[in-house]
Design a protein around this motif. Structure first.
Motif, PDB file in Angstrom:
ATOM      1  N   ASN A 178      36.363  -6.085  50.797  1.00 52.56           N
ATOM      2  CA  ASN A 178      34.895  -6.000  50.898  1.00 52.56           C
ATOM      3  C   ASN A 178      34.366  -4.568  50.837  1.00 52.56           C
ATOM      4  OD1 ASN A 178      34.612  -8.870  51.289  1.00 52.56           O
ATOM      5  ND2 ASN A 178      35.327  -8.565  53.398  1.00 52.56           N
ATOM      6  N   LYS A 179      34.879  -3.799  49.892  1.00 49.28           N
ATOM      7  CA  LYS A 179      34.445  -2.405  49.742  1.00 49.28           C
ATOM      8  C   LYS A 179      33.606  -2.188  48.480  1.00 49.28           C
ATOM      9  CE  LYS A 179      36.497  -0.795  53.426  1.00 49.28           C
ATOM     10  NZ  LYS A 179      35.708  -0.297  54.588  1.00 49.28           N
ATOM     11  N   ILE A 180      33.191  -3.265  47.836  1.00 46.00           N
ATOM     12  CA  ILE A 180      32.352  -3.152  46.648  1.00 46.00           C
ATOM     13  C   ILE A 180      30.950  -3.616  46.996  1.00 46.00           C
ATOM     14  CG2 ILE A 180      31.925  -4.019  44.311  1.00 46.00           C
ATOM     15  CD1 ILE A 180      34.275  -2.211  44.302  1.00 46.00           C
ATOM     16  N   ASN A 181      29.978  -2.737  46.835  1.00 48.76           N
ATOM     17  CA  ASN A 181      28.589  -3.141  47.067  1.00 48.76           C
ATOM     18  C   ASN A 181      28.213  -4.251  46.081  1.00 48.76           C
ATOM     19  OD1 ASN A 181      28.172  -1.258  49.102  1.00 48.76           O
ATOM     20  ND2 ASN A 181      27.497   0.344  47.681  1.00 48.76           N
ATOM     21  N   GLY A 182      27.730  -5.351  46.609  1.00 50.12           N
ATOM     22  CA  GLY A 182      27.404  -6.473  45.747  1.00 50.12           C
ATOM     23  C   GLY A 182      28.504  -7.500  45.689  1.00 50.12           C
ATOM     24  N   GLY A 183      29.656  -7.187  46.289  1.00 45.74           N
ATOM     25  CA  GLY A 183      30.731  -8.153  46.413  1.00 45.74           C
ATOM     26  C   GLY A 183      31.444  -8.489  45.119  1.00 45.74           C
ATOM     27  N   LYS A 184      32.054  -9.651  45.107  1.00 45.89           N
ATOM     28  CA  LYS A 184      32.919 -10.084  44.011  1.00 45.89           C
ATOM     29  C   LYS A 184      32.164 -10.180  42.690  1.00 45.89           C
ATOM     30  CE  LYS A 184      35.796 -13.984  42.566  1.00 45.89           C
ATOM     31  NZ  LYS A 184      36.226 -15.356  42.895  1.00 45.89           N
ATOM     32  N   GLU A 185      30.966 -10.732  42.712  1.00 46.19           N
ATOM     33  CA  GLU A 185      30.203 -10.901  41.472  1.00 46.19           C
ATOM     34  C   GLU A 185      29.901  -9.555  40.830  1.00 46.19           C
ATOM     35  OE1 GLU A 185      25.932 -12.787  39.944  1.00 46.19           O
ATOM     36  OE2 GLU A 185      26.719 -13.304  41.923  1.00 46.19           O
ATOM     37  N   ARG A 186      29.505  -8.594  41.651  1.00 46.28           N
ATOM     38  CA  ARG A 186      29.225  -7.250  41.154  1.00 46.28           C
ATOM     39  C   ARG A 186      30.500  -6.596  40.602  1.00 46.28           C
ATOM     40  NH1 ARG A 186      25.613  -3.375  39.314  1.00 46.28           N
ATOM     41  NH2 ARG A 186      26.266  -1.307  39.997  1.00 46.28           N
ATOM     42  N   ALA A 187      31.600  -6.754  41.327  1.00 39.79           N
ATOM     43  CA  ALA A 187      32.861  -6.157  40.896  1.00 39.79           C
ATOM     44  C   ALA A 187      33.321  -6.727  39.563  1.00 39.79           C
ATOM     45  CB  ALA A 187      33.929  -6.380  41.961  1.00 39.79           C
ATOM     46  N   GLU A 188      33.111  -8.002  39.370  1.00 35.25           N
ATOM     47  CA  GLU A 188      33.520  -8.631  38.118  1.00 35.25           C
ATOM     48  C   GLU A 188      32.701  -8.097  36.943  1.00 35.25           C
ATOM     49  OE1 GLU A 188      34.745 -13.052  36.452  1.00 35.25           O
ATOM     50  OE2 GLU A 188      33.533 -12.882  38.272  1.00 35.25           O
ATOM     51  N   LYS A 189      31.418  -7.845  37.179  1.00 37.60           N
ATOM     52  CA  LYS A 189      30.575  -7.260  36.133  1.00 37.60           C
ATOM     53  C   LYS A 189      31.012  -5.826  35.815  1.00 37.60           C
ATOM     54  CE  LYS A 189      26.442 -10.035  37.029  1.00 37.60           C
ATOM     55  NZ  LYS A 189      25.018 -10.039  37.484  1.00 37.60           N
ATOM     56  N   VAL A 190      31.389  -5.099  36.866  1.00 38.05           N
ATOM     57  CA  VAL A 190      31.895  -3.739  36.671  1.00 38.05           C
ATOM     58  C   VAL A 190      33.154  -3.773  35.819  1.00 38.05           C
ATOM     59  CG1 VAL A 190      32.927  -1.736  37.821  1.00 38.05           C
ATOM     60  CG2 VAL A 190      30.895  -2.821  38.800  1.00 38.05           C
ATOM     61  N   LEU A 191      34.033  -4.731  36.100  1.00 33.17           N
ATOM     62  CA  LEU A 191      35.268  -4.868  35.329  1.00 33.17           C
ATOM     63  C   LEU A 191      34.969  -5.152  33.867  1.00 33.17           C
ATOM     64  CD1 LEU A 191      38.349  -5.126  35.131  1.00 33.17           C
ATOM     65  CD2 LEU A 191      38.109  -7.539  35.744  1.00 33.17           C
ATOM     66  N   GLU A 192      34.068  -6.069  33.602  1.00 35.54           N
ATOM     67  CA  GLU A 192      33.730  -6.418  32.219  1.00 35.54           C
ATOM     68  C   GLU A 192      33.199  -5.209  31.463  1.00 35.54           C
ATOM     69  OE1 GLU A 192      30.963  -9.575  32.685  1.00 35.54           O
ATOM     70  OE2 GLU A 192      32.471 -11.064  33.269  1.00 35.54           O
ATOM     71  N   GLU A 193      32.307  -4.442  32.119  1.00 35.83           N
ATOM     72  CA  GLU A 193      31.746  -3.252  31.471  1.00 35.83           C
ATOM     73  C   GLU A 193      32.810  -2.186  31.249  1.00 35.83           C
ATOM     74  OE1 GLU A 193      28.727  -2.677  30.237  1.00 35.83           O
ATOM     75  OE2 GLU A 193      28.222  -4.767  30.665  1.00 35.83           O
ATOM     76  N   ALA A 194      33.670  -2.024  32.229  1.00 27.84           N
ATOM     77  CA  ALA A 194      34.692  -0.986  32.133  1.00 27.84           C
ATOM     78  C   ALA A 194      35.720  -1.319  31.047  1.00 27.84           C
ATOM     79  CB  ALA A 194      35.401  -0.842  33.487  1.00 27.84           C
ATOM     80  N   VAL A 195      36.064  -2.591  30.917  1.00 27.70           N
ATOM     81  CA  VAL A 195      37.008  -2.995  29.869  1.00 27.70           C
ATOM     82  C   VAL A 195      36.386  -2.783  28.492  1.00 27.70           C
ATOM     83  CG1 VAL A 195      38.168  -4.983  28.831  1.00 27.70           C
ATOM     84  CG2 VAL A 195      38.294  -4.622  31.295  1.00 27.70           C
ATOM     85  N   SER A 196      35.117  -3.109  28.349  1.00 26.83           N
ATOM     86  CA  SER A 196      34.423  -2.869  27.072  1.00 26.83           C
ATOM     87  C   SER A 196      34.405  -1.389  26.740  1.00 26.83           C
ATOM     88  CB  SER A 196      32.989  -3.410  27.143  1.00 26.83           C
ATOM     89  OG  SER A 196      32.984  -4.822  27.254  1.00 26.83           O
ATOM     90  N   SER A 197      34.132  -0.554  27.743  1.00 25.43           N
ATOM     91  CA  SER A 197      34.109   0.899  27.532  1.00 25.43           C
ATOM     92  C   SER A 197      35.479   1.424  27.164  1.00 25.43           C
ATOM     93  CB  SER A 197      33.603   1.602  28.797  1.00 25.43           C
ATOM     94  OG  SER A 197      32.262   1.232  29.086  1.00 25.43           O
ATOM     95  N   LEU A 198      36.505   0.848  27.801  1.00 27.43           N
ATOM     96  CA  LEU A 198      37.885   1.285  27.516  1.00 27.43           C
ATOM     97  C   LEU A 198      38.231   0.979  26.053  1.00 27.43           C
ATOM     98  CD1 LEU A 198      40.594   2.334  28.651  1.00 27.43           C
ATOM     99  CD2 LEU A 198      41.160  -0.041  29.199  1.00 27.43           C
ATOM    100  N   MET A 199      37.805  -0.155  25.560  1.00 28.17           N
ATOM    101  CA  MET A 199      38.121  -0.513  24.177  1.00 28.17           C
ATOM    102  C   MET A 199      37.339   0.334  23.189  1.00 28.17           C
ATOM    103  SD  MET A 199      38.720  -4.642  24.106  1.00 28.17           S
ATOM    104  CE  MET A 199      37.162  -5.113  24.880  1.00 28.17           C
TER     105      MET A 199
END
Length: 202
Positions: A178-199
């Motif tokens: 529970n260290k992500i502001n916005g919880g799991k839903e927010r973290a999942e969106k961060v992951l999606e954006e970060a993976v797109s940026s990585l590619m």
């Protein structure tokens, strides 16, 4: 079915029940509550019966760790095989890894020694290492396909793979505590954006 086969099947059923019970206790009370005696109480077996199958709690954790890596590797392979384009393969792999961590949280904790559990493998963890390598290969192949598509055959695939894994594991670990502001839903969106940026940067 012969007597020997019947005994072997019964032994496997008891072993499976012990592992499932350990996971159930961890799910409800955390890994710190899991012990041989606690498992025996829940499963209504005597502690010596548990010890016939597992030398100690560490052996139970090791078995669950190996199980987790087997399941994860199978899911990653299925996810990549279902997509044709490398970009979609990579997105599917990230999504699959994320879903696994939250659908099998107790296994994920054992696999990576988080959540108050430590599994050192007793020097006998070859199965986990094999499945870790296989899982890494599944992900590496997707990035290798992307490199070929972009005309970058000399790209350091495993450097990118380390970043990909660190991104996923870091966000999952932070979300689990529970260290992500916005919880799991927010973290999942961060992951999606970060993976797109990585590619894009690949």
């Amino acid at each position: 079915m012969g007597i020997a086969e019947r005994k072997q099947r019964q032994r496997e059923q008891v072993k499976s029940s012990i592992l499932e019970t350990a996971q159930d206790i961890a799910c409800q009370e955390g890994w710190q509550a899991v012990s041989i005696r606690r498992i025996a109480d829940v499963i209504e077996y005597s502690a010596p019966i548990i010890y016939e199958h597992f030398e100690n709690k560490e052996a139970i954790l090791l078995e669950l760790k190996q199980k987790g890596f087997r399941i994860l590797t199978e899911k990653l392979l299925t996810a990549r095989s279902a997509q044709e384009e490398p970009e979609e393969q990579i997105r599917a792999l990230a999504k699959t890894y994320w879903n696994f961590a939250f659908e099998h949280t107790e296994l994920y904790q054992v696999m990576f020694n988080i959540g108050g559990v430590a599994c050192n493998g007793q020097g006998n963890d070859g199965d986990s290492r094999v499945h870790m390598r296989n899982g890494a290969t599944v992900m590496a192949d997707a990035f290798r396909a992307l490199a070929a598509k972009k005309g970058k055959p000399k790209t350091d695939i495993y450097l990118t793979l380390d970043a990909f894994w660190a991104l996923q594991h870091g966000l999952i670990s932070l979300t689990l505590v529970n260290k992500i502001n916005g919880g799991k839903e927010r973290a999942e969106k961060v992951l999606e954006e970060a993976v797109s940026s990585l590619m894009i940067a690949f």
